[in-house]
Design a protein around this motif. Structure first.
Motif, short mmCIF file in Angstrom:
data_model
loop_
_atom_site.label_atom_id
_atom_site.label_comp_id
_atom_site.label_asym_id
_atom_site.label_seq_id
_atom_site.Cartn_x
_atom_site.Cartn_y
_atom_site.Cartn_z
N TRP A 112 0.80 -1.22 0.00
CA TRP A 112 0.00 0.00 0.00
C TRP A 112 0.84 1.28 0.00
CZ3 TRP A 112 -4.68 0.35 -1.52
CH2 TRP A 112 -5.50 1.42 -1.16
N ASP A 113 1.91 1.31 0.77
CA ASP A 113 2.69 2.55 0.93
C ASP A 113 3.90 2.62 0.01
OD1 ASP A 113 1.15 3.82 2.98
OD2 ASP A 113 1.90 2.29 4.37
N LEU A 114 4.13 1.57 -0.77
CA LEU A 114 5.28 1.56 -1.67
C LEU A 114 4.90 2.01 -3.07
CD1 LEU A 114 7.05 -1.82 -0.78
CD2 LEU A 114 7.61 0.47 0.03
N PRO A 115 5.84 2.63 -3.78
CA PRO A 115 5.60 2.90 -5.19
C PRO A 115 5.36 1.59 -5.95
CG PRO A 115 7.53 4.10 -4.42
CD PRO A 115 7.15 3.13 -3.34
N LEU A 116 4.63 1.68 -7.04
CA LEU A 116 4.31 0.50 -7.83
C LEU A 116 5.58 -0.26 -8.23
CD1 LEU A 116 1.66 -0.70 -8.84
CD2 LEU A 116 1.91 0.62 -10.93
N ARG A 117 6.62 0.48 -8.58
CA ARG A 117 7.87 -0.14 -9.01
C ARG A 117 8.46 -1.03 -7.92
NH1 ARG A 117 11.07 1.94 -12.94
NH2 ARG A 117 10.16 4.04 -12.66
N ASP A 118 8.39 -0.57 -6.66
CA ASP A 118 8.96 -1.35 -5.55
C ASP A 118 8.12 -2.59 -5.26
OD1 ASP A 118 10.95 0.49 -5.38
OD2 ASP A 118 10.21 1.49 -3.57
N SER A 119 6.82 -2.50 -5.44
CA SER A 119 5.97 -3.69 -5.29
C SER A 119 6.39 -4.75 -6.30
CB SER A 119 4.50 -3.32 -5.51
OG SER A 119 3.94 -2.72 -4.37
N VAL A 142 3.86 -3.08 -18.52
CA VAL A 142 3.82 -1.62 -18.38
C VAL A 142 3.35 -0.97 -19.67
CG1 VAL A 142 5.28 0.44 -18.15
CG2 VAL A 142 5.50 -1.45 -16.52
N GLU A 143 3.83 -1.49 -20.80
CA GLU A 143 3.44 -0.91 -22.10
C GLU A 143 1.96 -1.18 -22.40
OE1 GLU A 143 4.44 -1.37 -26.88
OE2 GLU A 143 5.65 -2.43 -25.38
N LEU A 144 1.55 -2.43 -22.27
CA LEU A 144 0.19 -2.79 -22.68
C LEU A 144 -0.87 -2.27 -21.71
CD1 LEU A 144 0.71 -6.44 -23.96
CD2 LEU A 144 0.36 -4.37 -25.31
N LEU A 145 -0.52 -2.17 -20.43
CA LEU A 145 -1.47 -1.67 -19.44
C LEU A 145 -1.29 -0.19 -19.14
CD1 LEU A 145 -1.42 -4.72 -17.02
CD2 LEU A 145 -3.35 -3.97 -18.42
N GLN A 146 -0.38 0.46 -19.86
CA GLN A 146 -0.14 1.91 -19.75
C GLN A 146 0.13 2.32 -18.30
OE1 GLN A 146 -3.14 4.17 -21.87
NE2 GLN A 146 -3.19 2.70 -23.56
N LEU A 147 1.20 1.72 -17.75
CA LEU A 147 1.56 1.96 -16.36
C LEU A 147 2.83 2.81 -16.22
CD1 LEU A 147 0.97 -1.65 -14.98
CD2 LEU A 147 -0.46 0.35 -14.54
N GLY A 148 3.41 3.22 -17.33
CA GLY A 148 4.71 3.89 -17.30
C GLY A 148 4.75 5.10 -16.40
N ASP A 149 3.71 5.94 -16.42
CA ASP A 149 3.69 7.17 -15.62
C ASP A 149 3.33 6.92 -14.16
OD1 ASP A 149 4.31 8.60 -17.89
OD2 ASP A 149 2.22 9.07 -18.36
N LEU A 150 3.03 5.65 -13.81
CA LEU A 150 2.55 5.35 -12.47
C LEU A 150 3.56 4.59 -11.63
CD1 LEU A 150 -1.02 4.10 -13.48
CD2 LEU A 150 -0.37 6.41 -12.75
N LEU A 151 4.69 4.19 -12.21
CA LEU A 151 5.61 3.30 -11.52
C LEU A 151 6.18 3.88 -10.24
CD1 LEU A 151 7.56 1.73 -14.54
CD2 LEU A 151 5.87 0.62 -13.05
N ASP A 152 6.32 5.21 -10.16
CA ASP A 152 6.88 5.83 -8.96
C ASP A 152 5.80 6.38 -8.02
OD1 ASP A 152 9.64 5.39 -9.60
OD2 ASP A 152 9.42 6.92 -11.16
#
Length: 331
Positions: A112-119, A142-152
């Motif tokens: 919950w408290d970690l950035p997506l990348r750390d999960s 990341v590409e297909l689900l469009q997560l690039g801007d959310l990783l941090d």
């Protein structure tokens, strides 16, 4: 009811007479408690071949989530037999965990408290995914689900749709052979639903991942699954195509049409089973058989009327099951 689809192919998921009984105790007096048994799953049998996408639907409390939990090994059956890839989930849960992915729409597997990348890094270590394979799978998700801007972004700051896409990616980093999805589009907006559905179609087509999908959204089933199973009161009551399910009870979909101005009820002669059920100003509601395509109706209306907007509403699962029972004489 209809028989299983694909029954002649080797089973990747197999259930035979599976039951799950819970003991429920409730207070009936100051010092008295009443004990009763609740059969959440009551003698279910089905087989799913490798690479198939199957919808597993039913009303709330029907036993869908309980089935998923037994398939993952979280719950142990009270009776019957379960095999997933030849493994008994309850006895070899750790071994099976390396071969399955699970997404529960109501709860997250992310930190919950970690950035997506750390999960994702933690998933990498937990499953001991080879570095090259991890990087490849992460980049693809990341590409297909469009997560690039959310990783941090910390998971707690993500919207429901963003978190759901993040959960699906986490469940796929170790290349599971089977993916269990429990209400993966619940609460999502139209755009997020479309992204999730598109990704799942591509995943199944490219990698042959077996998918078992529970949902209350019949559009999920229509767009993703050729086979649907219906569970009600812990029993499997239908196994076949969605069109066949609609056909049993004569289910109807609704076409909501917004015209440029108020007009008399739309007339579509020659379209069997189509009728106008309501007119309110420039908006009209048309019912048509759920097993039929909406495209011909839309084309005729667009050609003959000043159309502003339209939408298709699916029948809810409870209504479909009620009509099915009524047609079958069991209701």
């Amino acid at each position: 009811m209809s028989g299983p689809v694909g029954g002649g192919e080797p089973a990747f998921i197999e259930l035979e007479g599976v039951e799950k009984v819970f003991d429920v105790r409730r207070r009936t007096g100051f010092l008295r408690r009443e004990r009763r048994e609740v059969r959440a799953v009551d003698g279910i049998s089905f087989r799913v071949p490798r690479g198939e996408m199957v919808g597993y639907i039913g009303p709330n409390g029907a036993g869908k989530s309980t089935t998923i939990k037994m398939l993952t090994g979280i719950l142990t059956p009270s009776g019957g037999r379960i095999r997933v890839a030849g493994v008994d989930p309850s006895r070899e849960r750790t071994k099976l965990a390396l071969r399955i992915g699970v997404v529960f729409g109501q709860r997250t597997s992310l930190w919950w408290d970690l950035p997506l990348r750390d999960s994702y890094r933690l998933v990498h270590r937990m499953y001991r995914i080879p570095d090259a394979r991890y990087r490849e799978n992460l980049e693809r998700c990341v590409e297909l689900l469009q997560l690039g801007d959310l990783l941090d972004t910390p998971v707690r700051q993500l919207s429901l749709g963003q978190r759901m896409r993040g959960d699906i990616a986490a469940a796929l980093l170790h290349d599971p052979e089977v993916l269990y999805l429990d209400e993966p589009t619940i609460g999502l907006d139209v755009v997020s639903k479309a992204k999730v559905r598109g990704f799942l179609r591509e995943l199944n087509a490219e990698r042959g991942t077996t998918v078992l999908l529970t949902t209350h959204d019949l559009t999920d089933i229509e767009q993703l699954c050729e086979r649907v199973m219906v569970i009600d009161h812990g029993r499997l009551v239908y196994d076949g195509s969605l069109a066949g399910l609609h056909g049993i009870g004569g289910s109807e979909r609704t076409l909501v049409v917004d015209l440029e101005r108020e007009l008399p009820a739309i007339e579509l002669a020659g379209e069997p089973g189509v009728r106008v059920t309501k007119v309110s100003g420039p908006r009209q509601w048309l019912s048509f058989p759920a097993s039929a395509s909406a495209a011909p109706l839309v084309a005729r209306i667009a050609a003959g009327y000043p159309l502003m907007d339209l939408s298709v509403r699916e029948p809810d699962i409870e209504t479909v099951i009620a009509k099915m029972y009524a047609a079958d004489g069991t209701g």
